[in-house]
Scaffold this motif. Structure first.
Motif, short mmCIF file in Angstrom:
data_model
loop_
_atom_site.label_atom_id
_atom_site.label_comp_id
_atom_site.label_asym_id
_atom_site.label_seq_id
_atom_site.Cartn_x
_atom_site.Cartn_y
_atom_site.Cartn_z
N SER A 123 0.84 -1.20 0.00
CA SER A 123 0.00 0.00 0.00
C SER A 123 0.87 1.25 0.00
O SER A 123 2.02 1.24 0.48
N LEU A 124 0.36 2.32 -0.57
CA LEU A 124 1.10 3.57 -0.69
C LEU A 124 1.54 4.09 0.68
O LEU A 124 0.74 4.13 1.62
N ARG A 125 2.78 4.48 0.76
CA ARG A 125 3.34 4.99 2.02
C ARG A 125 4.10 6.28 1.75
O ARG A 125 4.81 6.40 0.75
N LEU A 126 3.95 7.25 2.65
CA LEU A 126 4.74 8.48 2.59
C LEU A 126 5.49 8.62 3.91
O LEU A 126 4.88 8.58 4.99
N ILE A 127 6.80 8.76 3.83
CA ILE A 127 7.62 9.05 5.00
C ILE A 127 8.02 10.52 4.92
O ILE A 127 8.63 10.96 3.94
N VAL A 128 7.64 11.28 5.94
CA VAL A 128 7.97 12.70 6.01
C VAL A 128 9.13 12.85 6.99
O VAL A 128 9.01 12.52 8.18
N ALA A 129 10.25 13.32 6.48
CA ALA A 129 11.45 13.49 7.29
C ALA A 129 11.42 14.85 7.97
O ALA A 129 11.71 15.87 7.34
N GLY A 130 11.06 14.88 9.24
CA GLY A 130 11.07 16.12 10.00
C GLY A 130 9.75 16.87 9.94
O GLY A 130 9.03 16.82 8.95
N ILE A 131 9.44 17.56 11.03
CA ILE A 131 8.18 18.29 11.17
C ILE A 131 8.41 19.77 10.91
O ILE A 131 9.36 20.37 11.41
N SER A 132 7.52 20.35 10.11
CA SER A 132 7.51 21.78 9.82
C SER A 132 6.08 22.12 9.41
O SER A 132 5.26 21.22 9.19
N PRO A 133 5.73 23.41 9.30
CA PRO A 133 4.38 23.75 8.83
C PRO A 133 4.06 23.15 7.47
O PRO A 133 2.94 22.70 7.22
N VAL A 134 5.04 23.14 6.57
CA VAL A 134 4.82 22.55 5.25
C VAL A 134 4.63 21.04 5.37
O VAL A 134 3.79 20.44 4.69
N ALA A 135 5.39 20.41 6.27
CA ALA A 135 5.28 18.96 6.46
C ALA A 135 3.89 18.58 6.95
O ALA A 135 3.34 17.55 6.54
N ALA A 136 3.30 19.39 7.83
CA ALA A 136 1.97 19.09 8.35
C ALA A 136 0.93 19.12 7.23
O ALA A 136 0.06 18.23 7.14
N VAL A 137 1.02 20.11 6.37
CA VAL A 137 0.07 20.21 5.24
C VAL A 137 0.28 19.05 4.28
O VAL A 137 -0.68 18.43 3.80
N CYS A 138 1.52 18.72 4.00
CA CYS A 138 1.84 17.62 3.08
C CYS A 138 1.32 16.30 3.63
O CYS A 138 0.74 15.49 2.90
N ALA A 139 1.50 16.06 4.93
CA ALA A 139 1.05 14.82 5.55
C ALA A 139 -0.47 14.68 5.47
O ALA A 139 -1.00 13.62 5.15
N ASP A 140 -1.17 15.77 5.75
CA ASP A 140 -2.63 15.73 5.70
C ASP A 140 -3.12 15.51 4.28
O ASP A 140 -4.06 14.74 4.04
#
Length: 256
Positions: free
Chosen positions: A166-183
């Motif tokens: 299944s599709l997986r996204l790993i986000v390296a590190g938290i930032s405001p942009v990372a939060a939007v990308c994750a959602d």
């Protein structure tokens, strides 16, 4: 495959292990407009409890109503929604589309439990397989396959569904942009994992449905977290996090 498919199989396993009969539904084909692609899955119990989606609402409502009435008693059936055939469900899809659905009735037998376990492992693993379901009696087994080709194929004797991680996204590190990308990725059907060793960054991160790992992204990626359906993004602009994560990511089978 979407992360929602993994949730479907995990719920099917939970119910089956509890001794429940489950109905596993798979979209086989769509004609015209349709919100769900071939291969999309839904699982339900006889009381109408369900996880997953076939059309976004209208088909599910009819299917669950018929299920509660005891309509689907055969080991396997293929039904068509949206064409208003006198012999089929009288459901007109608002989008004007037509879809064929495979419905499998799975009793909590040892063979069905094992089949669900293999399907679950395939969704989590690295090796794609083809799930073949015989239309005569509902018997199902796996054969070797690859990730290329149509998601669903069928003939008069069987249905073949290509299954892979299944599709997986790993986000390296938290930032405001990372939060939007994750959602955003979560709404597209990705399993999303955010990695950050900084306690203060994790404390301010709140995106429902996203897993947060207290770890250096590079170490998490190097541990074997990537398969061929994985994407990795680094969005902190901190080279101590981003650069190390990318150094490890390019060594993996991640597609992005």
């Amino acid at each position: 495959m979407q992360h929602l498919d993994l949730q479907v199989i995990e719920r099917a396993m939970r119910w089956a292990n509890a001794g429940e009969t489950v109905w596993l539904c798979t979209v086989l084909a769509t004609f015209g407009s349709s919100p769900r692609e071939p291969g999309s899955m839904l699982v339900a119990r006889g009381d109408g409890s369900h996880v997953g989606s076939l059309s976004g609402g209208c088909v599910e409502e009819d299917f669950l109503a018929q299920l509660r009435d005891g309509t689907f008693s055969q080991p396997v059936e293929v039904i068509r929604y949206g064409n208003n055939d006198a012999d089929g469900p009288q459901v007109a899809l608002p989008c004007g589309g037509i879809l064929d659905v495979l419905i499998e009735r799975l009793e909590p037998s040892d063979s069905n439990l094992l089949h669900l376990e293999v399907l679950h492992a395939t969704l989590l693993g690295r090796r794609p397989l083809i799930r073949r379901v015989l239309l005569e009696d509902g018997r199902a087994h796996f054969v070797e396959g690859d990730a290329q080709g149509p998601r669903v194929e069928r003939d008069a004797q069987s249905v073949r569904v290509r299954v892979g991680p299944s599709l997986r996204l790993i986000v390296a590190g938290i930032s405001p942009v990372a939060a939007v990308c994750a959602d955003f990725a979560r709404t597209l059907g990705f399993e999303v994992i955010v990695c950050d060793p900084r306690a203060e960054a994790r404390a301010g991160f709140d995106v429902p449905g996203v897993e947060v790992q207290n770890a250096m992204p590079a170490l998490f990626i190097a541990s074997g977290a990537c398969h061929a359906a994985t994407a990795v993004v680094a969005l902190t602009h901190d080279p101590r996090i981003d650069d190390l994560a990318m150094i490890e990511a390019v060594r993996t089978p991640a597609f992005y």
